[in-house]
Motif scaffolding. Structure first.
Motif, short mmCIF file in Angstrom:
data_model
loop_
_atom_site.label_atom_id
_atom_site.label_comp_id
_atom_site.label_asym_id
_atom_site.label_seq_id
_atom_site.Cartn_x
_atom_site.Cartn_y
_atom_site.Cartn_z
N LEU A 56 -9.10 8.57 12.39
CA LEU A 56 -9.53 9.58 11.42
C LEU A 56 -8.55 9.72 10.26
O LEU A 56 -8.96 9.99 9.13
N SER A 57 -7.27 9.54 10.52
CA SER A 57 -6.32 9.65 9.39
C SER A 57 -6.46 8.45 8.45
O SER A 57 -6.34 8.61 7.23
N PHE A 58 -6.71 7.27 8.99
CA PHE A 58 -6.97 6.11 8.12
C PHE A 58 -8.24 6.36 7.30
O PHE A 58 -8.29 6.10 6.09
N GLU A 59 -9.28 6.87 7.97
CA GLU A 59 -10.55 7.08 7.26
C GLU A 59 -10.41 8.20 6.23
O GLU A 59 -10.92 8.10 5.11
N SER A 60 -9.68 9.24 6.60
CA SER A 60 -9.43 10.33 5.66
C SER A 60 -8.59 9.83 4.48
O SER A 60 -8.87 10.16 3.32
N ALA A 61 -7.58 9.03 4.78
CA ALA A 61 -6.70 8.49 3.73
C ALA A 61 -7.52 7.71 2.70
O ALA A 61 -7.36 7.89 1.49
N GLY A 63 0.83 11.38 9.27
CA GLY A 63 0.09 10.12 9.42
C GLY A 63 -0.88 9.91 8.27
O GLY A 63 -1.09 8.79 7.81
N LEU A 64 -1.46 11.00 7.80
CA LEU A 64 -2.39 10.90 6.67
C LEU A 64 -1.65 10.39 5.43
O LEU A 64 -2.09 9.44 4.78
N TYR A 65 -0.50 10.99 5.12
CA TYR A 65 0.22 10.63 3.88
C TYR A 65 0.75 9.20 3.95
O TYR A 65 0.68 8.46 2.96
N VAL A 66 1.27 8.83 5.12
CA VAL A 66 1.83 7.47 5.25
C VAL A 66 0.71 6.44 5.15
O VAL A 66 0.86 5.39 4.51
N ARG A 67 -0.44 6.75 5.72
CA ARG A 67 -1.56 5.78 5.66
C ARG A 67 -2.19 5.75 4.26
O ARG A 67 -2.62 4.68 3.80
N MET A 68 -2.20 6.88 3.57
CA MET A 68 -2.63 6.85 2.16
C MET A 68 -1.70 5.93 1.37
O MET A 68 -2.15 5.09 0.58
N ALA A 69 -0.39 6.08 1.62
CA ALA A 69 0.60 5.25 0.91
C ALA A 69 0.39 3.78 1.22
O ALA A 69 0.36 2.93 0.30
N SER A 100 -12.57 -1.37 6.39
CA SER A 100 -13.33 -1.39 7.64
C SER A 100 -12.42 -1.00 8.80
O SER A 100 -11.26 -1.43 8.86
N THR A 101 -12.93 -0.17 9.71
CA THR A 101 -12.17 0.15 10.92
C THR A 101 -12.87 -0.47 12.12
O THR A 101 -14.07 -0.26 12.33
N LEU A 102 -12.12 -1.28 12.86
CA LEU A 102 -12.63 -1.88 14.10
C LEU A 102 -11.79 -1.34 15.25
O LEU A 102 -10.65 -1.76 15.44
N PHE A 103 -12.33 -0.40 15.99
CA PHE A 103 -11.58 0.24 17.08
C PHE A 103 -12.22 -0.11 18.42
O PHE A 103 -13.33 0.33 18.71
N TYR A 104 -11.49 -0.92 19.20
CA TYR A 104 -11.95 -1.34 20.52
C TYR A 104 -11.39 -0.44 21.63
O TYR A 104 -11.65 -0.67 22.80
N GLU A 105 -10.56 0.53 21.21
CA GLU A 105 -10.01 1.53 22.13
C GLU A 105 -10.18 2.90 21.49
O GLU A 105 -10.24 3.00 20.26
N ARG A 163 -9.72 10.15 0.75
CA ARG A 163 -8.95 11.00 -0.17
C ARG A 163 -8.48 10.24 -1.41
O ARG A 163 -8.11 10.84 -2.41
N LEU A 164 -8.47 8.91 -1.32
CA LEU A 164 -8.07 8.11 -2.48
C LEU A 164 -9.28 7.47 -3.17
O LEU A 164 -9.13 6.55 -3.97
N GLY A 165 -10.46 7.94 -2.80
CA GLY A 165 -11.66 7.52 -3.52
C GLY A 165 -12.31 6.26 -2.98
O GLY A 165 -13.29 5.77 -3.57
N GLY A 166 -11.81 5.71 -1.89
CA GLY A 166 -12.38 4.49 -1.32
C GLY A 166 -13.51 4.78 -0.34
O GLY A 166 -13.84 5.93 -0.08
N THR A 167 -14.07 3.71 0.20
CA THR A 167 -15.21 3.83 1.12
C THR A 167 -14.81 3.25 2.47
O THR A 167 -14.02 2.32 2.55
N VAL A 168 -15.41 3.82 3.52
CA VAL A 168 -15.09 3.40 4.88
C VAL A 168 -16.32 2.78 5.54
O VAL A 168 -17.42 3.30 5.42
N LEU A 169 -16.09 1.66 6.21
CA LEU A 169 -17.15 0.94 6.91
C LEU A 169 -16.72 0.84 8.37
O LEU A 169 -15.67 0.27 8.66
N SER A 170 -17.54 1.39 9.28
CA SER A 170 -17.11 1.45 10.68
C SER A 170 -18.22 1.09 11.63
O SER A 170 -19.39 1.16 11.27
#
Ligand code: CP
Length: 312
Positions: free
Chosen positions: A56-61, A291-297, A44-49, A64-71
């Motif tokens: 987007l890189s967290f959501e893409s990460a 940022g994408l690769y580090v957040r995937m990791a 889940s992404t909770l962005f107050y700013e 790209r690893l097969g997970g789901t995003v809830l925002s």
């Protein structure tokens, strides 16, 4: 530790684990076994700013690893925070729906508050002028990739250092490496805060406050520019005084060493002129990609691996 809220929680072994994994993430292709390691997990992404890169890189990460995003769009406006719900109650609710929560919030210390009540990992995506640990990890990863080493580097940090959570977090990570030298170049009203200077001093890291950007540019291996953060100023006269004081342009690039790089967490306004972008030493868009690769990791380590060396 289970959460990523503060750069100071990391040690070198943990950073090495993240970097080793990030390097592998650079090679993940769609529809492979590696691209499905987070299948069944929800982030889940909770962005107050506002955010472009981090969110987007967290959501893409995750995708790209097969997970789901809830925002929720703009959590401050469209989540029940708009009705007065506390961050703690939101976290206690969302943890039932997701396996980890990525939070960006305008208050310093908010990620720690969230982590204090959460049963799932909290990943701090920036808490006001406090910390931005995943940005610092991708910054350090970029320095390693671009310069080839972390020991003995000279880093010039420029711009809004008082409000800059990226530079605060990066200083903490840099302090783990030998013979690092840091130059702070900031307008008077946004100088680096004393707690970071004390943190570096306590760990034997040499730091200097400089006013001449040209002198620093001539000596630095990394010139890390930051935006003057208009949204953090109460007095717009102070903002006007700070803005435009230190600009990286083509002339300054002539002074920079051939082996040095210019970094910026982005977004930029006018503190790096666009004619610098085509210079091979302008590393900021490569930095954003990292940022994408580090957040995937981080997501893989945090959700699928439960790695003992990483403070999660
Ligand atoms: N670097 C960074 O945090 O960018 P965003 O604000 O776009 O997420």
């Amino acid at each position: 530790l289970k959460h990523v809220v503060d750069s100071g929680d990391f040690n070198r072994a943990a950073v090495d684990v993240v970097f080793k994994e990030a390097l592998k993430m650079e090679k993940v292709k769609p529809n492979t076994k590696e691209s499905k390691v987070l299948s069944g997990y929800i982030m889940s992404t909770l962005f107050y700013e506002p955010s472009t890169r981090t969110r987007l890189s967290f959501e893409s990460a995750m995708s790209r690893l097969g997970g789901t995003v809830l925002s929720t769009e703009s959590a401050g406006e469209y989540s029940s925070a708009a009705k007065g719900e506390t961050l703690e109650d939101t976290v206690r609710t969302v943890e039932a729906y997701a396996d980890c929560i990525v939070i960006r919030h305008f208050q310093e210390g908010s990620a720690k508050r969230a982590a204090a009540v959460a049963s799932v990992p909290i990943l701090n995506a920036g808490d006001g002028p406090g910390q931005h640990p995943t940005q610092a990890l991708l910054d350090l990863y970029t320095i390693q990739r671009e310069i080839g080493r972390l020991e003995g580097i000279k880093v010039g940090m420029v711009g809004d250092l008082a409000n800059g959570r990226t530079v605060r977090s990066l200083c903490m990570l840099l302090s783990m490496y030998n013979d690092v030298q840091v130059y702070f170049v900031a307008p008077e009203v946004v100088k680096m805060r004393d707690d970071v200077k004390a943190y570096l001093t306590a760990r034997g890291i040499k730091w200097t406050e400089a006013s001449d950007l040209h002198e620093v540019a001539a000596d630095a291996d990394v010139l890390y520019q930051t935006r003057i953060q208009r949204e953090r100023f109460l007095d717009m006269n102070e903002y006007a005084a700070a803005r435009g004081k230190y600009i990286i342009d083509k002339d300054l690039m002539r002074i920079l060493k051939p082996t040095a790089v210019v970094m910026h967490p982005l977004p930029r306004v006018d503190e790096i002129t666009t004619d610098v972008d085509s210079d091979p030493r302008a590393a900021y868009f490569r930095q954003a990609r990292n940022g994408l690769y580090v957040r995937m990791a981080l997501l893989k380590l945090c959700l699928a691996d439960g790695h003992p060396d990483i403070p999660l």
